[in-house]
Design a protein around this motif. Structure first.
Motif, short mmCIF file in Angstrom:
data_model
loop_
_atom_site.label_atom_id
_atom_site.label_comp_id
_atom_site.label_asym_id
_atom_site.label_seq_id
_atom_site.Cartn_x
_atom_site.Cartn_y
_atom_site.Cartn_z
N ASP A 408 0.86 -1.19 0.00
CA ASP A 408 0.00 0.00 0.00
C ASP A 408 0.89 1.23 0.00
OD1 ASP A 408 -1.74 2.07 0.41
OD2 ASP A 408 -2.75 1.19 2.14
N ARG A 409 0.91 1.95 -1.11
CA ARG A 409 1.75 3.14 -1.24
C ARG A 409 1.13 4.39 -0.62
NH1 ARG A 409 7.08 3.04 -3.36
NH2 ARG A 409 7.29 1.28 -4.80
N GLY A 410 -0.12 4.32 -0.20
CA GLY A 410 -0.75 5.43 0.48
C GLY A 410 -1.50 6.39 -0.42
N ASN A 411 -1.43 6.20 -1.74
CA ASN A 411 -2.11 7.12 -2.66
C ASN A 411 -3.28 6.46 -3.39
OD1 ASN A 411 -0.23 9.23 -2.18
ND2 ASN A 411 1.23 8.17 -3.52
N GLY A 412 -3.61 5.21 -3.01
CA GLY A 412 -4.68 4.50 -3.68
C GLY A 412 -4.21 3.88 -4.98
N THR A 413 -5.15 3.29 -5.70
CA THR A 413 -4.85 2.62 -6.97
C THR A 413 -5.72 3.21 -8.07
OG1 THR A 413 -4.12 0.55 -6.00
CG2 THR A 413 -4.99 0.45 -8.25
N GLY A 414 -5.08 3.56 -9.19
CA GLY A 414 -5.78 4.00 -10.39
C GLY A 414 -5.01 3.49 -11.59
N LEU A 415 -5.27 2.24 -12.01
CA LEU A 415 -4.48 1.59 -13.05
C LEU A 415 -5.39 1.07 -14.17
CD1 LEU A 415 -2.14 -0.49 -10.71
CD2 LEU A 415 -1.50 1.58 -11.96
N LYS A 416 -4.76 0.74 -15.31
CA LYS A 416 -5.47 0.12 -16.42
C LYS A 416 -4.87 -1.25 -16.69
CE LYS A 416 -6.91 4.26 -19.04
NZ LYS A 416 -6.78 4.98 -20.32
N LEU A 417 -5.74 -2.24 -16.92
CA LEU A 417 -5.32 -3.58 -17.30
C LEU A 417 -5.57 -3.76 -18.79
CD1 LEU A 417 -4.42 -6.43 -16.30
CD2 LEU A 417 -6.84 -7.00 -16.26
N GLN A 418 -4.51 -4.12 -19.53
CA GLN A 418 -4.62 -4.35 -20.97
C GLN A 418 -4.17 -5.78 -21.27
OE1 GLN A 418 -2.07 -1.31 -22.54
NE2 GLN A 418 -3.57 0.32 -22.29
N ILE A 419 -4.94 -6.48 -22.10
CA ILE A 419 -4.61 -7.86 -22.45
C ILE A 419 -4.65 -7.98 -23.97
CG2 ILE A 419 -5.29 -10.28 -22.26
CD1 ILE A 419 -6.46 -9.67 -19.56
N SER A 420 -3.56 -8.53 -24.52
CA SER A 420 -3.51 -8.72 -25.97
C SER A 420 -2.92 -10.11 -26.26
CB SER A 420 -2.63 -7.63 -26.60
OG SER A 420 -1.31 -7.70 -26.10
N PRO A 421 -3.32 -10.75 -27.38
CA PRO A 421 -4.29 -10.22 -28.36
C PRO A 421 -5.70 -10.20 -27.79
CG PRO A 421 -3.69 -12.47 -28.89
CD PRO A 421 -2.80 -12.07 -27.77
N GLY A 422 -6.55 -9.44 -28.42
CA GLY A 422 -7.91 -9.28 -27.93
C GLY A 422 -8.25 -7.84 -27.64
N ASN A 423 -7.21 -6.99 -27.52
CA ASN A 423 -7.39 -5.55 -27.30
C ASN A 423 -8.34 -5.26 -26.14
OD1 ASN A 423 -5.71 -4.91 -29.50
ND2 ASN A 423 -7.42 -5.20 -30.92
N TYR A 424 -8.20 -6.05 -25.07
CA TYR A 424 -9.03 -5.81 -23.88
C TYR A 424 -8.39 -4.73 -23.01
CZ TYR A 424 -11.41 -6.40 -19.45
OH TYR A 424 -12.10 -6.18 -18.31
N GLU A 425 -9.19 -3.82 -22.48
CA GLU A 425 -8.69 -2.78 -21.58
C GLU A 425 -9.74 -2.49 -20.51
OE1 GLU A 425 -6.31 0.71 -22.89
OE2 GLU A 425 -8.00 1.86 -22.13
N SER A 426 -9.31 -2.42 -19.27
CA SER A 426 -10.22 -2.14 -18.16
C SER A 426 -9.50 -1.34 -17.10
CB SER A 426 -10.75 -3.45 -17.56
OG SER A 426 -11.56 -3.18 -16.43
N GLN A 427 -10.12 -0.31 -16.61
CA GLN A 427 -9.54 0.51 -15.53
C GLN A 427 -10.02 -0.04 -14.19
OE1 GLN A 427 -9.84 4.75 -15.99
NE2 GLN A 427 -9.85 5.10 -13.80
N PHE A 428 -9.08 -0.14 -13.21
CA PHE A 428 -9.51 -0.59 -11.87
C PHE A 428 -8.92 0.33 -10.81
CE2 PHE A 428 -5.66 -2.89 -12.93
CZ PHE A 428 -4.91 -2.86 -11.76
N ASN A 429 -9.67 0.50 -9.74
CA ASN A 429 -9.30 1.42 -8.67
C ASN A 429 -9.49 0.73 -7.32
OD1 ASN A 429 -9.10 4.07 -10.33
ND2 ASN A 429 -11.14 3.30 -10.84
N GLY A 430 -8.82 1.24 -6.30
CA GLY A 430 -9.00 0.74 -4.94
C GLY A 430 -7.82 -0.06 -4.44
N THR A 431 -7.45 0.13 -3.18
CA THR A 431 -6.32 -0.55 -2.57
C THR A 431 -6.79 -1.90 -2.02
OG1 THR A 431 -5.31 1.57 -2.00
CG2 THR A 431 -4.49 -0.37 -0.83
N HIS A 432 -6.92 -2.89 -2.92
CA HIS A 432 -7.32 -4.25 -2.55
C HIS A 432 -7.00 -5.17 -3.73
CE1 HIS A 432 -10.80 -3.60 -5.15
NE2 HIS A 432 -11.12 -2.52 -4.41
N ASN A 433 -7.28 -6.46 -3.57
CA ASN A 433 -7.05 -7.41 -4.66
C ASN A 433 -8.07 -7.19 -5.78
OD1 ASN A 433 -5.10 -8.46 -3.02
ND2 ASN A 433 -6.29 -10.23 -2.36
N HIS A 434 -7.66 -7.48 -7.03
CA HIS A 434 -8.56 -7.36 -8.18
C HIS A 434 -8.47 -8.66 -8.99
CE1 HIS A 434 -9.11 -2.97 -7.61
NE2 HIS A 434 -7.88 -3.05 -7.14
N SER A 435 -9.62 -9.15 -9.46
CA SER A 435 -9.65 -10.43 -10.14
C SER A 435 -10.44 -10.33 -11.46
CB SER A 435 -10.29 -11.50 -9.26
OG SER A 435 -9.60 -11.59 -8.02
#
Length: 442
Positions: A408-435
């Motif tokens: 936990d860096r103290g500033n929260g989470t604001g990241l994007k997950l990209q998966i290729s091939p498939g050109n998938y992109e999703s933004q996720f936020n929050g200091t916890h696990n993401h699945s």
């Protein structure tokens, strides 16, 4: 002195250039070559010697990242150093010797170099066509050296730990490097050479300065010697007390023999005193054993409790399993369980994918670990504005992607997950696990 240093520098770089005719592994055993990815060079160079096992520093590993941003050179480094496996304190005391004093052992393990200064010999290669002007327009090699130190560029961690710089550093193209034969080039030519190059070779890293914590080494050595001496003195005192006790008993027995009581038993007073002494010693020994057994049971119970807690935590940390407190077992659960945090579900048509986590804001995000189907893939520790790309192999059907919170860096989470091939992109936020769930349809 300046002329002498210049001459030595010229000789060193000429030696580097001429050594290209020799086998690379023999000349530069830790040489590494990488290609530029996303306009950034990222390589790891080592300097390790088996002959330095008795030294405080046996070797170093440096991760180098160089790129161009807004027209200026930017650098970022990660440093790991290793203490000699056979390093001893000045008196010959080893790390194993210190294990009997946990506080001294912690001080020993916490010791680290006070400062470092390195020289990195490198070459920029394989220029893009119709890109220039570059150094290679006029010279055979674009070879040079860069100087890195712990004052400007590095943070130093504990033995064996990778320590990253706090943030990327910058400079100017005019002082980017010292070039082969002490040639000088305009900042624009140096910049174009870096921008046009598609391959970087790091030949070697030389340690120019390594300041070890001599005062702390001496202090730990002195503290260990003092405690060992006190331990010996205490043992001598205990030995003397025991000898005095035996002498006193012998004197008492001798005195009783000279003036035996009229009602003495057939065994005599001496025998009764010896029996009383033996009974006392037996009682004390029994009490000591009882205390040791009680302490052993207490420690065993604590150990079992820790192991159980570790099993429960490991079981519950997985999206595939959960702990059954009724039966005390780790049980498999379906991906459809309601307690599984699934951010999204999508489909791809290939088993081999690239997973990229991108920092799209100006804040330092939390650190994560990437798991695919319970298998650790790698760490995601983005610098501000950076990204991490990892390759994963999926299985047919349903797959689980997890980003488990590492720090936990103290500033929260604001990241994007990209998966290729498939050109998938999703933004996720929050200091916890993401699945996420990936369905592979071949």
């Amino acid at each position: 002195m300046g002329i002498l240093n210049s001459g030595l520098r010229r000789l060193a770089l000429m030696t580097l250039a001429l050594s290209a005719a020799l086998p690379a592994q023999a000349q530069y055993p830790f040489e590494t070559t990488v290609e530029k990815e996303e306009e950034r060079f990222q390589a790891i160079i080592k300097n390790h010697s088996g002959n330095a096992s008795f030294e405080f520093i046996q070797g170093i590993t440096l991760e180098v990242q160089w790129w161009e941003l807004l027209g200026e050179p930017v650098n970022y480094y990660k440093l790991k150093w290793n203490r000699g496996t056979n390093f001893q304190l000045p008196s010959g005391t080893t790390r194993d010797d210190l294990s009997k004093y946990p506080d001294l052992l912690r001080r020993f393990d916490a010791m680290k170099p006070l400062s470092f200064e390195f020289e990195i010999d490198f070459e920029l290669k394989d220029m893009k066509p119709n890109c220039g002007p570059t150094i290679k327009d006029t010279d055979t090699f674009a070879r040079g050296s860069r100087f890195v130190n712990s004052t400007k560029h590095l943070l130093i961690g504990k033995n064996g730990e990778v320590q990253s710089s706090l943030s990327p550093g910058s400079g100017s193209w005019a002082d980017f490097a010292t070039w082969l034969n002490d040639e000088t080039y305009s900042p624009e030519v140096v910049k174009k050479t870096f921008v046009c190059a598609t391959t970087l070779t790091l030949y070697k890293i030389s340690t120019l300065k390594a300041e070890i914590p001599e005062r702390e080494i001496a202090a730990i050595d002195a503290a260990y010697a003092k405690r060992e001496k006190e331990k010996e003195q205490k043992a001598e005192e205990e030995k003397k007390k025991k000898e005095d006790k035996l002498k006193d008993l012998a004197a008492r027995l001798n005195g009783e023999k000279k003036a035996a009581a009229p009602d003495s038993s057939s065994d005599g007073i001496a025998g009764r005193l010896l029996n009383a002494e033996k009974k006392l010693e037996a009682r004390l020994e029994a009490e000591r054993k009882a205390r040791e057994e009680a302490e052993r049971r207490r420690l065993e119970e604590e150990r079992r409790q820790r192991e159980l807690e570790a099993q429960i935590n490991k079981c519950n940390s997985s999206a595939f399993t959960g702990w059954n407190h009724t039966y005390g077992t780790c049980e498999k659960r379906s991906l459809k369980d309601s307690d599984l945090r699934i951010s999204d579900t999508f489909t791809v048509a290939t088993k081999k994918v690239k997973i990229t986590v991108v920092d799209h804001n100006s804040a330092q995000d939390d650190d994560y670990q990437l798991f695919v189907n319970e298998k650790y893939i790698g760490d995601v520790k983005n610098i501000t504005g950076g990204s991490t790309t990892l390759t994963a192999n999926l299985q047919s059907g349903e797959n689980l992607i997890e980003l488990r919170l590492l720090r936990d860096r103290g500033n929260g989470t604001g990241l994007k997950l990209q998966i290729s091939p498939g050109n998938y992109e999703s933004q996720f936020n929050g200091t916890h696990n993401h699945s996420y769930i990936i369905n592979v349809i071949e």
